[in-house]
Design an enzyme around this catalytic site. Sequence first.
Site, PDB file in Angstrom:
ATOM      1  N   ALA A 147     -17.073  -3.568  32.931  1.00 19.47           N
ATOM      2  CA  ALA A 147     -17.236  -3.808  34.369  1.00 19.47           C
ATOM      3  C   ALA A 147     -18.690  -3.659  34.792  1.00 19.47           C
ATOM      4  O   ALA A 147     -18.986  -3.235  35.897  1.00 19.47           O
ATOM      5  CB  ALA A 147     -16.349  -2.826  35.146  1.00 19.47           C
ATOM      6  N   ARG A 204     -22.134 -15.060  41.794  1.00 24.64           N
ATOM      7  CA  ARG A 204     -21.501 -16.234  42.404  1.00 24.64           C
ATOM      8  C   ARG A 204     -20.563 -15.888  43.564  1.00 24.64           C
ATOM      9  O   ARG A 204     -20.123 -16.766  44.299  1.00 24.64           O
ATOM     10  CB  ARG A 204     -20.756 -17.041  41.338  1.00 24.64           C
ATOM     11  CG  ARG A 204     -21.705 -17.981  40.584  1.00 24.64           C
ATOM     12  CD  ARG A 204     -20.963 -18.784  39.555  1.00 24.64           C
ATOM     13  NE  ARG A 204     -20.712 -18.017  38.347  1.00 24.64           N
ATOM     14  CZ  ARG A 204     -19.829 -18.366  37.414  1.00 24.64           C
ATOM     15  NH1 ARG A 204     -19.100 -19.445  37.563  1.00 24.64           N
ATOM     16  NH2 ARG A 204     -19.669 -17.626  36.335  1.00 24.64           N
ATOM     17  N   LYS A 216     -18.323  -7.445  43.152  1.00 22.30           N
ATOM     18  CA  LYS A 216     -17.197  -8.348  42.904  1.00 22.30           C
ATOM     19  C   LYS A 216     -15.918  -7.568  42.638  1.00 22.30           C
ATOM     20  O   LYS A 216     -14.830  -7.929  43.106  1.00 22.30           O
ATOM     21  CB  LYS A 216     -17.548  -9.226  41.691  1.00 22.30           C
ATOM     22  CG  LYS A 216     -16.436 -10.110  41.223  1.00 22.30           C
ATOM     23  CD  LYS A 216     -16.904 -11.075  40.169  1.00 22.30           C
ATOM     24  CE  LYS A 216     -16.741 -10.499  38.783  1.00 22.30           C
ATOM     25  NZ  LYS A 216     -17.023 -11.518  37.746  1.00 22.30           N
ATOM     26  N   THR A 255     -21.646  -8.475  26.078  1.00 29.10           N
ATOM     27  CA  THR A 255     -20.351  -7.787  25.949  1.00 29.10           C
ATOM     28  C   THR A 255     -20.335  -6.828  24.751  1.00 29.10           C
ATOM     29  O   THR A 255     -19.709  -5.765  24.809  1.00 29.10           O
ATOM     30  CB  THR A 255     -19.210  -8.810  25.797  1.00 29.10           C
ATOM     31  OG1 THR A 255     -19.576  -9.777  24.806  1.00 29.10           O
ATOM     32  CG2 THR A 255     -18.937  -9.535  27.108  1.00 29.10           C
ATOM     33  N   ASP A 266     -12.504  -7.763  35.704  1.00 29.32           N
ATOM     34  CA  ASP A 266     -12.362  -8.902  36.625  1.00 29.32           C
ATOM     35  C   ASP A 266     -11.293  -9.899  36.195  1.00 29.32           C
ATOM     36  O   ASP A 266     -11.407 -11.087  36.437  1.00 29.32           O
ATOM     37  CB  ASP A 266     -13.715  -9.606  36.796  1.00 29.32           C
ATOM     38  CG  ASP A 266     -14.296 -10.102  35.472  1.00 29.32           C
ATOM     39  OD1 ASP A 266     -13.661  -9.882  34.417  1.00 29.32           O
ATOM     40  OD2 ASP A 266     -15.383 -10.703  35.487  1.00 29.32           O
ATOM     41  N   GLY A 289     -15.083 -18.848  25.555  1.00 32.28           N
ATOM     42  CA  GLY A 289     -15.301 -18.894  24.117  1.00 32.28           C
ATOM     43  C   GLY A 289     -14.089 -19.570  23.476  1.00 32.28           C
ATOM     44  O   GLY A 289     -12.952 -19.334  23.880  1.00 32.28           O
ATOM     45  N   GLU A 310     -19.024 -19.353  21.552  1.00 30.61           N
ATOM     46  CA  GLU A 310     -19.251 -19.493  22.990  1.00 30.61           C
ATOM     47  C   GLU A 310     -19.532 -20.952  23.321  1.00 30.61           C
ATOM     48  O   GLU A 310     -20.101 -21.688  22.516  1.00 30.61           O
ATOM     49  CB  GLU A 310     -20.441 -18.612  23.419  1.00 30.61           C
ATOM     50  CG  GLU A 310     -20.170 -17.125  23.296  1.00 30.61           C
ATOM     51  CD  GLU A 310     -18.876 -16.704  23.972  1.00 30.61           C
ATOM     52  OE1 GLU A 310     -18.793 -16.805  25.209  1.00 30.61           O
ATOM     53  OE2 GLU A 310     -17.931 -16.294  23.270  1.00 30.61           O
ATOM     54  N   TYR A 321      -6.784   5.883  81.395  1.00 30.57           N
ATOM     55  CA  TYR A 321      -8.220   6.113  81.233  1.00 30.57           C
ATOM     56  C   TYR A 321      -8.896   6.057  82.587  1.00 30.57           C
ATOM     57  O   TYR A 321      -8.764   5.072  83.321  1.00 30.57           O
ATOM     58  CB  TYR A 321      -8.757   5.017  80.307  1.00 30.57           C
ATOM     59  CG  TYR A 321     -10.191   5.173  79.882  1.00 30.57           C
ATOM     60  CD1 TYR A 321     -10.679   6.387  79.411  1.00 30.57           C
ATOM     61  CD2 TYR A 321     -11.061   4.082  79.945  1.00 30.57           C
ATOM     62  CE1 TYR A 321     -11.994   6.503  79.002  1.00 30.57           C
ATOM     63  CE2 TYR A 321     -12.372   4.198  79.530  1.00 30.57           C
ATOM     64  CZ  TYR A 321     -12.839   5.411  79.063  1.00 30.57           C
ATOM     65  OH  TYR A 321     -14.141   5.528  78.657  1.00 30.57           O
ATOM     66  N   ALA A 347       9.498  -0.452  92.773  1.00 31.40           N
ATOM     67  CA  ALA A 347       8.613  -1.519  92.297  1.00 31.40           C
ATOM     68  C   ALA A 347       7.299  -1.484  93.064  1.00 31.40           C
ATOM     69  O   ALA A 347       7.257  -1.136  94.241  1.00 31.40           O
ATOM     70  CB  ALA A 347       9.286  -2.872  92.483  1.00 31.40           C
TER      71      ALA A 347
HETATM   72  C1  UD1 Z   1     -16.796 -13.650  27.447  1.00 28.89           C
HETATM   73  C2  UD1 Z   1     -16.573 -13.943  25.962  1.00 28.89           C
HETATM   74  C3  UD1 Z   1     -15.845 -15.277  25.853  1.00 28.89           C
HETATM   75  C4  UD1 Z   1     -14.564 -15.257  26.625  1.00 28.89           C
HETATM   76  C5  UD1 Z   1     -14.810 -14.863  28.058  1.00 28.89           C
HETATM   77  C6  UD1 Z   1     -13.510 -14.663  28.754  1.00 28.89           C
HETATM   78  C7  UD1 Z   1     -18.414 -12.916  24.796  1.00 28.89           C
HETATM   79  C8  UD1 Z   1     -19.708 -13.163  24.118  1.00 28.89           C
HETATM   80  N1  UD1 Z   1     -17.823 -13.995  25.284  1.00 28.89           N
HETATM   81  O1  UD1 Z   1     -17.666 -14.650  27.930  1.00 28.89           O
HETATM   82  O2  UD1 Z   1     -15.588 -15.570  24.486  1.00 28.89           O
HETATM   83  O3  UD1 Z   1     -13.938 -16.520  26.579  1.00 28.89           O
HETATM   84  O4  UD1 Z   1     -15.551 -13.633  28.121  1.00 28.89           O
HETATM   85  O5  UD1 Z   1     -13.728 -14.463  30.113  1.00 28.89           O
HETATM   86  O6  UD1 Z   1     -17.941 -11.813  24.838  1.00 28.89           O
HETATM   87  N2  UD1 Z   1     -19.976  -7.396  30.811  1.00 28.89           N
HETATM   88  C9  UD1 Z   1     -20.554  -6.149  30.771  1.00 28.89           C
HETATM   89  N3  UD1 Z   1     -21.806  -6.006  30.291  1.00 28.89           N
HETATM   90  C10 UD1 Z   1     -22.524  -7.049  29.835  1.00 28.89           C
HETATM   91  C11 UD1 Z   1     -21.947  -8.341  29.872  1.00 28.89           C
HETATM   92  C12 UD1 Z   1     -20.665  -8.486  30.348  1.00 28.89           C
HETATM   93  O7  UD1 Z   1     -19.930  -5.176  31.184  1.00 28.89           O
HETATM   94  O8  UD1 Z   1     -23.670  -6.829  29.402  1.00 28.89           O
HETATM   95  C13 UD1 Z   1     -18.611  -7.557  31.338  1.00 28.89           C
HETATM   96  C14 UD1 Z   1     -18.558  -8.391  32.594  1.00 28.89           C
HETATM   97  O9  UD1 Z   1     -18.633  -7.575  33.744  1.00 28.89           O
HETATM   98  C15 UD1 Z   1     -17.214  -9.073  32.481  1.00 28.89           C
HETATM   99  C16 UD1 Z   1     -16.983  -9.182  30.987  1.00 28.89           C
HETATM  100  O10 UD1 Z   1     -17.845  -8.243  30.392  1.00 28.89           O
HETATM  101  O11 UD1 Z   1     -16.177  -8.303  33.016  1.00 28.89           O
HETATM  102  C17 UD1 Z   1     -17.251 -10.570  30.454  1.00 28.89           C
HETATM  103  O12 UD1 Z   1     -18.582 -10.911  30.708  1.00 28.89           O
HETATM  104  P1  UD1 Z   1     -18.994 -12.399  30.987  1.00 28.89           P
HETATM  105  O13 UD1 Z   1     -20.439 -12.467  31.134  1.00 28.89           O
HETATM  106  O14 UD1 Z   1     -18.155 -12.931  32.079  1.00 28.89           O
HETATM  107  O15 UD1 Z   1     -18.579 -13.058  29.613  1.00 28.89           O
HETATM  108  P2  UD1 Z   1     -18.464 -14.585  29.339  1.00 28.89           P
HETATM  109  O16 UD1 Z   1     -19.816 -15.129  29.070  1.00 28.89           O
HETATM  110  O17 UD1 Z   1     -17.653 -15.214  30.359  1.00 28.89           O
HETATM  111 CA    CA Z   2     -16.602 -14.511  32.613  1.00 23.65          CA
END
Ligand code: UD1
Ligand code: CA
Length: 482
Positions: free
Chosen positions: A15, A21, A28, A87, A111, A148, A162, A394, A430
């Site tokens: 998170a 966006r 969010k 991630t 999310d 992905g 990805e 009042y 009344a």
């Molecule tokens: C990621 C996956 C993708 C998958 C998709 C599903 C990777 C590389 N890719 O892509 O394969 O289909 O999710 O939604 O994992 N987050 C962090 N720290 C970070 C980056 C992200 O906490 O440094 C959290 C975000 O808040 C979010 C989640 O990880 O909740 C996914 O991050 P996001 O950037 O949306 O990943 P995607 O590029 O969409």
């Molecule tokens: Ca995402």
Amino acid sequence: MSQAAAGVTAVVVLAAGGGTRMKSRRSKLLHELCGRSMLSYAITAATSLEPDHLVVVVGHEREQVSEHLAEIAPYAVQAVQEPQLGTGHAVRVGLDALVELPSEVVVTYGDVPLLTGETLAGLVAEHRAAANAVTLLTSVVDVPTGYGRVVREHGQVSRVVEEKDASDEERDVREINSGIYVFDAETLRDGLAELRTDNAQGEMYLTDVIAHANRLGRTVGAHLIDDPWQTQGVNDRVQLASLSKELNRRILVRWMRDGVTVLDPETTWVADTVDLAEDVTLLPNTILRGATSVAQGATIGPDVMLTDVEVGEGAHLVKCHATLAVIGDGAEVGPFSYLRPGTRLGAKGKIGAFVEAKNAVIGDGAKVPHLTYCGDAEVGDGANIGAGTIFANYDGVTKSRTTVGKASFVGSNSVLVAPVTIADGAYVAAGSAVTEDVGPGELAIARSRQRNIEGWVASRRPGSKTQQAAEEAVRAEKGDQE
Ligand code: UD1
Ligand code: CA
């Protein structure tokens, strides 16, 4: 909770990412669907696995997220990821927050609000049954853009690529990675240690741990679910609206299965926090929010919005707006009624058209049927408040209370100037402006006596239609007498 989920040692909820966006000052994750924050759904699903450790990785808008987490999940460990390098990096930060390496790690996102605890339990069960090192939650979607893609060789998952790194052929794959997984913790730890950033986004991809597991000859499996809603994330307000609508639909289906009639699910919104009994009927354009509860057999709608309202058995509410109010059994409210906090309507009581009530305790069988402001009041059982009565609570400085006793009767268009008490069994004529207390059995008349001035029309409006009508009326009266 479920057998399959027993023994899960850690869930890491990612998170830390931003939500640019959404174009919002609020994180969010704090935006709501069906009355609860996006993050709270992720916490509920994670918590249902009864993990030994629940870690939430926070980063962007950390203060807001941390504060909210402290409220909804004080038992969660918060790990701060700063900066956000992907991630894979996020999960590494999450694991670092644990004193000892667990045996299994479930990774979910903050999310993805429609994901359920049952789905997570199914994922864990499959992971264990297949003795996998990694199990991904996947689904097949019509438009895989942005996700992905799951690349399989001879049916086995070999890696996740990805969108930005994918070949044209790989982009055609419609099986997507939800980003939700179960890992054998050692495989995860070792895979994370090897992550590199030589990809299109320059990030540490958690998905690269899959290829790592395959290199080690460990099995990677996929738990394919046929409900893509559960894998959908929210990145903007368009997705927020579409997931809210779907979640609302699911909540209504659940209530209909539990014995609630919903005439028009398209226009009925019931928050996840609301409680409904059997044989409740919800008519179109009904919105129920907060800690609202509706007892057996009540009918709500059309055009009703209730926030934190308790509705009694068999009550009937139409076209009204109420907040922090209690409606008794068999009571009637509406149409065009506005119930503000502190309104309590007794059993079989009535609040009717164009009535506003606030801080008002209205007794059993009491009626406030038309055109009234009833603020800071106590209205006894069986009392009747005539049309157009104003409780003037009042004086411009302080607010005071008005009491109308049991079975008393307030005539139409009266003003009750607080503080004032009308005893049990009293009448108010009344058009009165009541400023002094009225005793039991008394009639209060508080208006000037009527005076009729003879010949006024003839002298002040000579030759008018009104005078003609008056003359005709006098002639007719004389004719009648002859
Ligand atoms: C990621 C996956 C993708 C998958 C998709 C599903 C990777 C590389 N890719 O892509 O394969 O289909 O999710 O939604 O994992 N987050 C962090 N720290 C970070 C980056 C992200 O906490 O440094 C959290 C975000 O808040 C979010 C989640 O990880 O909740 C996914 O991050 P996001 O950037 O949306 O990943 P995607 O590029 O969409
Ligand atoms: Ca995402």
